[in-house]
Design a protein around this motif. Structure first.
Motif, PDB file in Angstrom:
ATOM      1  N   LEU A  48       0.784  -1.154  -0.256  1.00  6.91           N
ATOM      2  CA  LEU A  48       0.273  -0.148  -0.493  1.00  6.91           C
ATOM      3  C   LEU A  48       0.726   1.057   0.397  1.00  6.91           C
ATOM      4  CD1 LEU A  48      -2.623  -0.696   3.005  1.00  6.91           C
ATOM      5  CD2 LEU A  48      -2.697  -1.157   0.433  1.00  6.91           C
ATOM      6  N   TYR A 108      -6.429   2.925  -3.780  1.00  6.17           N
ATOM      7  CA  TYR A 108      -6.998   1.878  -2.684  1.00  6.17           C
ATOM      8  C   TYR A 108      -7.586   3.805  -1.692  1.00  6.17           C
ATOM      9  CZ  TYR A 108      -3.244   3.059   0.555  1.00  6.17           C
ATOM     10  OH  TYR A 108      -2.269   3.692   1.541  1.00  6.17           O
ATOM     11  N   GLU A 109      -8.125   3.047  -0.659  1.00  5.62           N
ATOM     12  CA  GLU A 109      -8.809   4.433  -0.261  1.00  5.62           C
ATOM     13  C   GLU A 109      -8.906   3.729   1.342  1.00  5.62           C
ATOM     14  OE1 GLU A 109     -12.332   7.199  -1.032  1.00  5.62           O
ATOM     15  OE2 GLU A 109     -12.853   5.440  -2.359  1.00  5.62           O
ATOM     16  N   PHE A 127      -9.303  -0.249   4.899  1.00  4.22           N
ATOM     17  CA  PHE A 127      -9.379   0.454   3.487  1.00  4.22           C
ATOM     18  C   PHE A 127      -9.827  -0.260   1.958  1.00  4.22           C
ATOM     19  CE2 PHE A 127      -6.341  -3.035   1.545  1.00  4.22           C
ATOM     20  CZ  PHE A 127      -6.226  -3.921   2.729  1.00  4.22           C
ATOM     21  N   LYS A 128     -10.477   0.829   1.206  1.00  7.78           N
ATOM     22  CA  LYS A 128     -11.178   0.043   0.404  1.00  7.78           C
ATOM     23  C   LYS A 128     -10.429  -0.215  -1.377  1.00  7.78           C
ATOM     24  CE  LYS A 128     -15.323   1.414  -2.086  1.00  7.78           C
ATOM     25  NZ  LYS A 128     -16.699   2.664  -2.452  1.00  7.78           N
ATOM     26  N   LEU A 129     -10.007  -0.740  -2.025  1.00  8.07           N
ATOM     27  CA  LEU A 129      -9.292  -1.331  -2.650  1.00  8.07           C
ATOM     28  C   LEU A 129     -10.051  -1.066  -4.547  1.00  8.07           C
ATOM     29  CD1 LEU A 129      -7.304  -4.652  -2.086  1.00  8.07           C
ATOM     30  CD2 LEU A 129      -6.801  -3.041  -1.877  1.00  8.07           C
ATOM     31  N   SER A 130      -9.902  -0.256  -5.292  1.00  4.91           N
ATOM     32  CA  SER A 130      -9.995  -0.720  -6.918  1.00  4.91           C
ATOM     33  C   SER A 130      -9.350  -0.961  -7.612  1.00  4.91           C
ATOM     34  CB  SER A 130     -10.463   1.293  -6.332  1.00  4.91           C
ATOM     35  OG  SER A 130     -11.066   1.777  -5.620  1.00  4.91           O
ATOM     36  N   LYS A 135     -11.459  -5.798  -5.206  1.00  9.10           N
ATOM     37  CA  LYS A 135     -12.456  -4.514  -4.519  1.00  9.10           C
ATOM     38  C   LYS A 135     -12.784  -4.721  -3.631  1.00  9.10           C
ATOM     39  CE  LYS A 135     -12.941  -4.478  -9.833  1.00  9.10           C
ATOM     40  NZ  LYS A 135     -12.225  -3.558 -10.151  1.00  9.10           N
TER      41      LYS A 135
END
Ligand code: MN
Length: 189
Positions: A48, A108-109, A127-130, A135
């Motif tokens: 990350l 990611y966020e 965290f949020k994966l794109s 995802k």
């Protein structure tokens, strides 16, 4: 944030891995990469982007879309940002020798109220994966609060991207960047 441990372990005259420098923090969305790495044992490395480096964990079993799975993620040395572009072979005799694939990548966020580095300091990061394969929401939780503990758990959050059946590692085995198989990367193709 320092790359000293990373650089000490590697001979950049022999390996094609980047030497790297700590970068300025970027304003764009931070990136993530998951390497599939066939070293002495096949494992996955979650990285990350945070404060100009890649915070890194070795995940022996790889990520699972099943929120019931709690997969060990061992924190390893920070890697340079350029490492997210590395796909190739670490030569025999060098640290981590074997083929390395960009298994997934994207942005990611951080979903915590605290910024990422602070959340890691406290032993839990949401965290949020794109990514191209992964995802939705994920959590990294340190297994113990105190001491020099490097062991974390990687857990999928319950959301639309979760799945209790199937195995994403088998369904999507190839490079998200080049489409190559591990064998093709190993052969230098
Ligand atoms: Mn590795």
């Amino acid at each position: 944030m320092s790359l000293k441990a990373y650089q000490r372990k590697r001979n950049f005259g022999k390996t094609a891995e980047p030497k790297g420098t700590v970068r300025k923090r970027a304003k764009r969305k931070p990136r993530f990469v998951i390497h599939k790495h066939d070293a002495s044992r096949l494992h996955y490395d979650l990285r990350l982007e945070m404060d100009g480096v890649l915070k890194s964990w070795a995940v022996p079993k790889g990520p699972s879309l099943n929120p019931a799975d709690k997969h060990l993620a061992v924190m390893v040395e920070d890697h340079p940002l350029d490492y997210r572009d590395f796909e190739g072979v670490i030569p025999e005799g060098e640290y981590g020798a074997g083929p390395v694939m960009i298994w997934d990548e994207g942005t990611y966020e951080v979903m915590d109220e605290r910024p990422g580095p602070e959340a890691l300091e406290h032993g839990a990061l949401k965290f949020k994966l794109s990514g191209k394969k992964l995802k939705g929401g994920w959590v990294l939780v340190r297994t113990k609060w105190r001491g020099e503990n490097k062991n974390w758990l990687l857990i999928k959050e319950k959301d639309d991207a979760a799945a209790t059946r199937g195995d994403i590692l088998k369904e999507e085995p190839n490079s998200a960047r080049s489409g190559r198989t591990m064998e093709e990367i190993a052969a230098g193709g």
